[in-house]
Design a protein around this motif. Structure first.
Motif, PDB file in Angstrom:
ATOM      1  N   GLY A  54       1.170  -1.130  -0.291  1.00 34.81           N
ATOM      2  CA  GLY A  54      -0.222   0.112  -0.495  1.00 34.81           C
ATOM      3  C   GLY A  54       0.892   1.072   0.096  1.00 34.81           C
ATOM      4  N   GLN A  55       2.162   1.507   1.094  1.00 34.72           N
ATOM      5  CA  GLN A  55       2.799   2.437   0.918  1.00 34.72           C
ATOM      6  C   GLN A  55       3.285   2.548  -0.946  1.00 34.72           C
ATOM      7  OE1 GLN A  55       3.047   4.581   2.955  1.00 34.72           O
ATOM      8  NE2 GLN A  55       1.660   3.491   4.391  1.00 34.72           N
ATOM      9  N   TYR A  56       3.883   1.387  -1.075  1.00 37.72           N
ATOM     10  CA  TYR A  56       4.795   1.196  -2.157  1.00 37.72           C
ATOM     11  C   TYR A  56       3.281   2.262  -3.177  1.00 37.72           C
ATOM     12  CZ  TYR A  56       6.207   0.924  -7.130  1.00 37.72           C
ATOM     13  OH  TYR A  56       6.106   1.165  -8.617  1.00 37.72           O
ATOM     14  N   ASN A  57       1.857   1.601  -3.204  1.00 37.92           N
ATOM     15  CA  ASN A  57       1.055   2.246  -4.201  1.00 37.92           C
ATOM     16  C   ASN A  57       0.616   4.308  -4.004  1.00 37.92           C
ATOM     17  OD1 ASN A  57       0.489  -0.446  -5.140  1.00 37.92           O
ATOM     18  ND2 ASN A  57      -1.258  -0.814  -4.005  1.00 37.92           N
ATOM     19  N   HIS A  58       1.227   4.138  -3.186  1.00 38.98           N
ATOM     20  CA  HIS A  58       0.246   5.667  -2.555  1.00 38.98           C
ATOM     21  C   HIS A  58       1.887   6.311  -3.212  1.00 38.98           C
ATOM     22  CE1 HIS A  58      -0.728   9.254  -0.208  1.00 38.98           C
ATOM     23  NE2 HIS A  58       0.904   9.588   0.169  1.00 38.98           N
ATOM     24  N   PHE A  59       3.382   6.115  -2.586  1.00 41.26           N
ATOM     25  CA  PHE A  59       3.751   6.792  -2.929  1.00 41.26           C
ATOM     26  C   PHE A  59       4.879   6.627  -4.431  1.00 41.26           C
ATOM     27  CE2 PHE A  59       4.855   6.881   1.411  1.00 41.26           C
ATOM     28  CZ  PHE A  59       5.310   7.917   1.580  1.00 41.26           C
ATOM     29  N   ALA A  83       0.635   9.969  -4.943  1.00 36.95           N
ATOM     30  CA  ALA A  83       1.605  11.166  -3.973  1.00 36.95           C
ATOM     31  C   ALA A  83       1.789  12.474  -4.791  1.00 36.95           C
ATOM     32  CB  ALA A  83       2.912  10.792  -3.455  1.00 36.95           C
ATOM     33  N   PRO A  84       1.140  13.467  -4.682  1.00 37.79           N
ATOM     34  CA  PRO A  84       1.695  14.678  -5.212  1.00 37.79           C
ATOM     35  C   PRO A  84       2.879  14.678  -5.476  1.00 37.79           C
ATOM     36  CG  PRO A  84       0.333  15.159  -3.094  1.00 37.79           C
ATOM     37  CD  PRO A  84       0.496  13.857  -3.668  1.00 37.79           C
ATOM     38  N   GLU A  85       3.514  14.444  -4.966  1.00 37.39           N
ATOM     39  CA  GLU A  85       5.038  14.969  -5.333  1.00 37.39           C
ATOM     40  C   GLU A  85       6.172  13.241  -4.925  1.00 37.39           C
ATOM     41  OE1 GLU A  85       8.691  16.807  -2.782  1.00 37.39           O
ATOM     42  OE2 GLU A  85       6.658  17.160  -1.956  1.00 37.39           O
ATOM     43  N   ARG A 137       1.178  -3.278 -12.137  1.00 40.11           N
ATOM     44  CA  ARG A 137       1.399  -1.623 -11.040  1.00 40.11           C
ATOM     45  C   ARG A 137       2.218  -2.359  -9.627  1.00 40.11           C
ATOM     46  NH1 ARG A 137      -5.214  -2.790  -8.855  1.00 40.11           N
ATOM     47  NH2 ARG A 137      -5.829  -2.676 -11.616  1.00 40.11           N
ATOM     48  N   ARG A 138       3.166  -2.804  -9.728  1.00 42.85           N
ATOM     49  CA  ARG A 138       4.048  -2.712  -8.505  1.00 42.85           C
ATOM     50  C   ARG A 138       5.484  -2.656  -9.639  1.00 42.85           C
ATOM     51  NH1 ARG A 138      -0.075  -4.860  -6.096  1.00 42.85           N
ATOM     52  NH2 ARG A 138       0.501  -6.571  -7.470  1.00 42.85           N
ATOM     53  N   GLY A 139       5.559  -2.594 -10.403  1.00 42.87           N
ATOM     54  CA  GLY A 139       6.769  -3.164 -11.010  1.00 42.87           C
ATOM     55  C   GLY A 139       7.347  -4.300 -11.101  1.00 42.87           C
ATOM     56  N   ILE A 140       6.086  -5.228 -10.708  1.00 48.46           N
ATOM     57  CA  ILE A 140       6.816  -7.099 -10.396  1.00 48.46           C
ATOM     58  C   ILE A 140       6.116  -7.416 -11.552  1.00 48.46           C
ATOM     59  CG2 ILE A 140       6.034  -8.909  -9.088  1.00 48.46           C
ATOM     60  CD1 ILE A 140       8.101  -7.089  -7.426  1.00 48.46           C
ATOM     61  N   ASP A 141       7.502  -8.283 -12.460  1.00 45.96           N
ATOM     62  CA  ASP A 141       7.301  -9.478 -13.572  1.00 45.96           C
ATOM     63  C   ASP A 141       7.889 -10.869 -12.141  1.00 45.96           C
ATOM     64  OD1 ASP A 141       7.468 -11.411 -15.191  1.00 45.96           O
ATOM     65  OD2 ASP A 141       8.997 -10.530 -16.301  1.00 45.96           O
ATOM     66  N   LEU A 142       6.356 -11.598 -12.251  1.00 40.65           N
ATOM     67  CA  LEU A 142       5.966 -12.851 -11.905  1.00 40.65           C
ATOM     68  C   LEU A 142       7.159 -13.450 -12.345  1.00 40.65           C
ATOM     69  CD1 LEU A 142       2.707 -12.847 -10.371  1.00 40.65           C
ATOM     70  CD2 LEU A 142       4.481 -12.280  -9.588  1.00 40.65           C
ATOM     71  N   ALA A 143       7.420 -13.451 -13.103  1.00 45.09           N
ATOM     72  CA  ALA A 143       8.771 -14.332 -14.103  1.00 45.09           C
ATOM     73  C   ALA A 143       9.512 -14.791 -13.224  1.00 45.09           C
ATOM     74  CB  ALA A 143       8.874 -14.291 -15.759  1.00 45.09           C
ATOM     75  N   ASP A 144      10.031 -13.500 -12.592  1.00 42.51           N
ATOM     76  CA  ASP A 144      11.398 -13.420 -11.467  1.00 42.51           C
ATOM     77  C   ASP A 144      10.690 -14.135 -10.503  1.00 42.51           C
ATOM     78  OD1 ASP A 144      12.887 -11.205 -13.162  1.00 42.51           O
ATOM     79  OD2 ASP A 144      11.667  -9.854 -11.668  1.00 42.51           O
TER      80      ASP A 144
END
Length: 231
Positions: A112-117, A121-123, A174-181
């Protein structure tokens, strides 16, 4: 019939999936968090924390009406109510609860924090984005190691630990994750995604899924000062 006060978020999907898996009849009460409905008195009467999901069971303990919030607590309650998706044997039960708490204390908050920032996040703060990117990857490695040893998080059988974690792992891009890894996570993810009850659960309120940019009003309701007001 159980009332589910909810919205189509990962935490909401946990309860939708659980109810579909155990086959209890339920009624969806939408709480549009983008429109600020989580602050309405009728919802605050169920959960002072103004977060979805929450449930009302008219046939709770002792046959009395029972309201409950916090998705992990709801999963345990429904599992114990029906005797499904939580092991009865003590050691297996505690393993299940361990991985449920791992989701509640780690996967959910950190993702959730990853998604927010990264997205809301505006900045854009490089330190925050790097910190939570690294933590999301670390948590995937923990899951991958566990799932290299076991079909499911709590052992050989599907449980509430998997139901809690799956909605946060789905949509990995959405979190920059590739499940192939993370091949063991991918195997687990794909097996759960193919379950009919899971397919039904993630469709609950899907027509309300936000598409496009967040409005200023949605941003205020989700992240603004209203969150912190006394009630």
């Amino acid at each position: 019939m159980i009332e589910v006060w909810t919205w189509p978020t990962p935490n909401g999907h946990k309860v939708h999936i659980m109810l579909e898996e155990i086959g209890l009849p339920y009624k969806v009460v939408p709480v549009n968090i983008g429109q600020g409905e989580q602050f309405k008195p009728e919802f605050l009467a169920i959960t002072p924390n103004h977060r979805i999901p929450a449930i009302i069971d008219p046939d709770g303990p002792g046959g009395k009406r029972f309201a409950l919030f916090e998705s992990g607590a709801i999963l345990i309650y429904l599992a114990e109510k029906t005797g499904k998706l939580i092991p009865a044997e003590p050691a297996a039960r505690y393993l299940c609860l361990q991985w449920l708490m791992f989701q509640m204390g780690g996967v959910g908050p950190m993702f959730g924090q990853y998604n927010h920032f990264a997205a809301y996040a505006p900045e854009k703060i490089p330190y925050a984005i790097e910190r939570y990117t690294n933590e999301v990857k670390r948590l995937h490695r923990v899951l991958d190691k566990r799932l290299s040893e076991s079909d499911y998080l709590a052992g050989a059988d599907y449980s509430i630990a998997d139901i809690a974690t799956f909605p946060w792992v789905r949509n990995p891009s959405r979190r920059g994750i590739d499940l192939a890894d993370y091949p063991h996570v991918r195997r687990w993810h794909d097996a759960i995604a193919a379950r009919p009850a899971v397919m039904r659960g993630v469709e609950v309120l899907s027509e309300n899924q936000r598409r496009g940019a967040m409005t200023d009003q949605e941003r205020e309701n989700l992240f603004g000062a209203k969150q912190f007001g006394a009630r």
